[in-house]
Design a protein around this motif. Structure first.
Motif, short mmCIF file in Angstrom:
data_model
loop_
_atom_site.label_atom_id
_atom_site.label_comp_id
_atom_site.label_asym_id
_atom_site.label_seq_id
_atom_site.Cartn_x
_atom_site.Cartn_y
_atom_site.Cartn_z
N ASP A 8 27.55 -11.87 -13.91
CA ASP A 8 27.03 -11.21 -15.10
C ASP A 8 27.92 -10.08 -15.59
OD1 ASP A 8 26.66 -9.31 -13.16
OD2 ASP A 8 24.52 -9.06 -13.49
N GLY A 9 29.03 -9.85 -14.94
CA GLY A 9 29.95 -8.80 -15.37
C GLY A 9 29.61 -7.43 -14.84
N SER A 10 28.54 -7.32 -14.04
CA SER A 10 28.11 -6.01 -13.57
C SER A 10 28.95 -5.49 -12.41
CB SER A 10 26.64 -6.07 -13.16
OG SER A 10 26.49 -6.97 -12.08
N ILE A 69 48.40 -10.58 -15.27
CA ILE A 69 47.61 -9.57 -14.56
C ILE A 69 46.30 -9.44 -15.33
CG2 ILE A 69 47.46 -7.15 -13.88
CD1 ILE A 69 50.57 -7.13 -13.91
N ALA A 70 45.19 -9.44 -14.61
CA ALA A 70 43.88 -9.22 -15.22
C ALA A 70 43.33 -7.88 -14.74
CB ALA A 70 42.91 -10.34 -14.85
N LEU A 71 42.89 -7.06 -15.68
CA LEU A 71 42.29 -5.76 -15.36
C LEU A 71 40.88 -5.70 -15.93
CD1 LEU A 71 45.25 -3.38 -16.27
CD2 LEU A 71 44.55 -4.11 -14.00
N ARG A 72 39.93 -5.25 -15.12
CA ARG A 72 38.54 -5.10 -15.57
C ARG A 72 38.23 -3.62 -15.71
NH1 ARG A 72 33.86 -7.91 -15.44
NH2 ARG A 72 34.70 -9.61 -14.19
N THR A 73 37.68 -3.25 -16.87
CA THR A 73 37.14 -1.92 -17.06
C THR A 73 35.63 -2.08 -17.29
OG1 THR A 73 37.30 -1.84 -19.49
CG2 THR A 73 39.29 -1.25 -18.23
N ALA A 74 34.95 -0.99 -17.53
CA ALA A 74 33.51 -1.07 -17.80
C ALA A 74 33.21 -1.81 -19.10
CB ALA A 74 32.91 0.33 -17.85
N HIS A 75 34.19 -1.85 -20.01
CA HIS A 75 33.94 -2.38 -21.35
C HIS A 75 34.64 -3.69 -21.67
CE1 HIS A 75 31.98 1.41 -22.11
NE2 HIS A 75 33.07 2.02 -21.68
N GLU A 76 35.66 -4.07 -20.88
CA GLU A 76 36.40 -5.29 -21.22
C GLU A 76 37.24 -5.78 -20.04
OE1 GLU A 76 38.70 -4.00 -24.55
OE2 GLU A 76 39.92 -2.66 -23.36
N VAL A 77 37.69 -7.02 -20.17
CA VAL A 77 38.68 -7.59 -19.27
C VAL A 77 39.93 -7.79 -20.11
CG1 VAL A 77 39.34 -9.60 -17.88
CG2 VAL A 77 37.00 -8.71 -17.78
N ALA A 78 41.04 -7.26 -19.64
CA ALA A 78 42.31 -7.38 -20.36
C ALA A 78 43.26 -8.25 -19.53
CB ALA A 78 42.93 -6.00 -20.57
N ILE A 79 43.87 -9.22 -20.20
CA ILE A 79 44.84 -10.12 -19.57
C ILE A 79 46.21 -9.77 -20.13
CG2 ILE A 79 45.56 -12.53 -19.24
CD1 ILE A 79 42.80 -11.93 -18.00
N VAL A 110 47.94 -8.68 -25.72
CA VAL A 110 46.94 -8.50 -24.66
C VAL A 110 45.73 -9.33 -25.07
CG1 VAL A 110 45.45 -6.85 -23.48
CG2 VAL A 110 47.78 -6.19 -24.14
N LEU A 111 45.20 -10.12 -24.15
CA LEU A 111 44.00 -10.92 -24.40
C LEU A 111 42.80 -10.15 -23.89
CD1 LEU A 111 45.41 -14.37 -23.14
CD2 LEU A 111 45.56 -13.37 -25.44
N LEU A 112 41.80 -9.94 -24.75
CA LEU A 112 40.63 -9.13 -24.41
C LEU A 112 39.35 -9.96 -24.42
CD1 LEU A 112 41.46 -5.98 -26.57
CD2 LEU A 112 41.82 -6.29 -24.11
N PHE A 113 38.50 -9.70 -23.41
CA PHE A 113 37.24 -10.41 -23.26
C PHE A 113 36.16 -9.42 -22.82
CE2 PHE A 113 40.78 -13.14 -22.24
CZ PHE A 113 40.55 -14.26 -23.02
N ALA A 114 34.89 -9.74 -23.09
CA ALA A 114 33.78 -8.94 -22.59
C ALA A 114 33.71 -9.12 -21.07
CB ALA A 114 32.47 -9.38 -23.24
N PRO A 115 33.28 -8.10 -20.31
CA PRO A 115 33.29 -8.17 -18.85
C PRO A 115 32.52 -9.35 -18.26
CG PRO A 115 32.86 -5.93 -19.54
CD PRO A 115 32.83 -6.78 -20.78
N GLY A 116 31.41 -9.74 -18.85
CA GLY A 116 30.61 -10.85 -18.32
C GLY A 116 30.83 -12.17 -19.02
N GLU A 117 31.77 -12.20 -19.95
CA GLU A 117 32.03 -13.42 -20.72
C GLU A 117 32.70 -14.49 -19.86
OE1 GLU A 117 34.49 -14.90 -24.69
OE2 GLU A 117 34.52 -12.78 -24.15
#
Length: 138
Positions: A8-10, A69-79, A110-117
Motif C-alpha cells: 500500500d506504499g505505507s 536507481i529507485a528512491l522512495r520518499t513520503a510523497h513519491e518514488v523516483a526512478i 526522472v520517472l515519478l510515481f505515487a508511493p503505493g502505485e
C-alpha cells in the motif's frame, strides 16, 4: 535489507516482481530500504539481465550493471536512469491517466510515481520489473 513495507506504499521499502529475465523470475521480492539498485550486477537489490539464449546462459549486455536507481520518499518514488544503453520504459501503471514515460539515451528524465502505485518498468528487450505488485489496478 530486512523486510519490506506493504504493497500500500505505507512502508519505507519496496516490493517487486521480475519477469522476462533471471535469476529470480516471478518471485515476490522485497527490499527494506528506501533506495534500491536495479541491474546485472549481482549485488544489486533487483538483479535482471541473466538470461538463456540459444541454450546458453549469460548476461544481457543491453542491460546496465546498474540500470536504474529507485528512491522512495513520503510523497513519491523516483526512478533515475541517467546512463544506460537501452533506457528504462514505463509500460504499465495503475494510474491509468498518468503518462507512460521513459528515460533513454538522448532523452533522459526522472520517472515519478505515487508511493503505493503499481507500475511496470521495462529494460532491455523483455526484462520487466513490477513495483507494488499486490496493489490494486485502477
Amino acid at each position: 535489507g530486512g523486510g519490506g513495507g506493504g504493497g500500500d506504499g505505507s512502508g519505507a521499502g519496496f516490493e517487486f516482481l521480475v519477469s522476462g529475465t533471471g535469476p529470480r523470475t516471478s518471485e515476490l521480492q522485497a527490499a527494506g530500504s528506501g533506495s534500491v539498485l536495479c541491474g546485472r550486477f549481482g549485488l544489486c537489490d533487483i538483479v535482471v539481465g541473466h538470461e538463456k539464449r540459444g541454450g546458453v546462459e549469460g548476461e544481457n549486455l543491453l542491460i546496465g550493471r546498474v540500470q536504474f536507481i529507485a528512491l522512495r520518499t513520503a510523497h513519491e518514488v523516483a526512478i533515475f536512469d541517467c546512463w544506460s544503453k537501452c533506457g528504462t520504459r514505463t509500460v504499465e501503471r495503475s494510474d491509468g491517466r498518468a503518462p507512460l514515460l521513459s528515460s533513454r539515451p538522448g532523452s533522459r528524465r526522472v520517472l515519478l510515481f505515487a508511493p503505493g502505485e503499481r507500475f511496470v518498468l521495462e529494460v532491455g528487450e523483455t526484462a520487466r520489473v513490477t513495483f507494488n505488485p499486490r496493489a490494486a489496478a485502477a
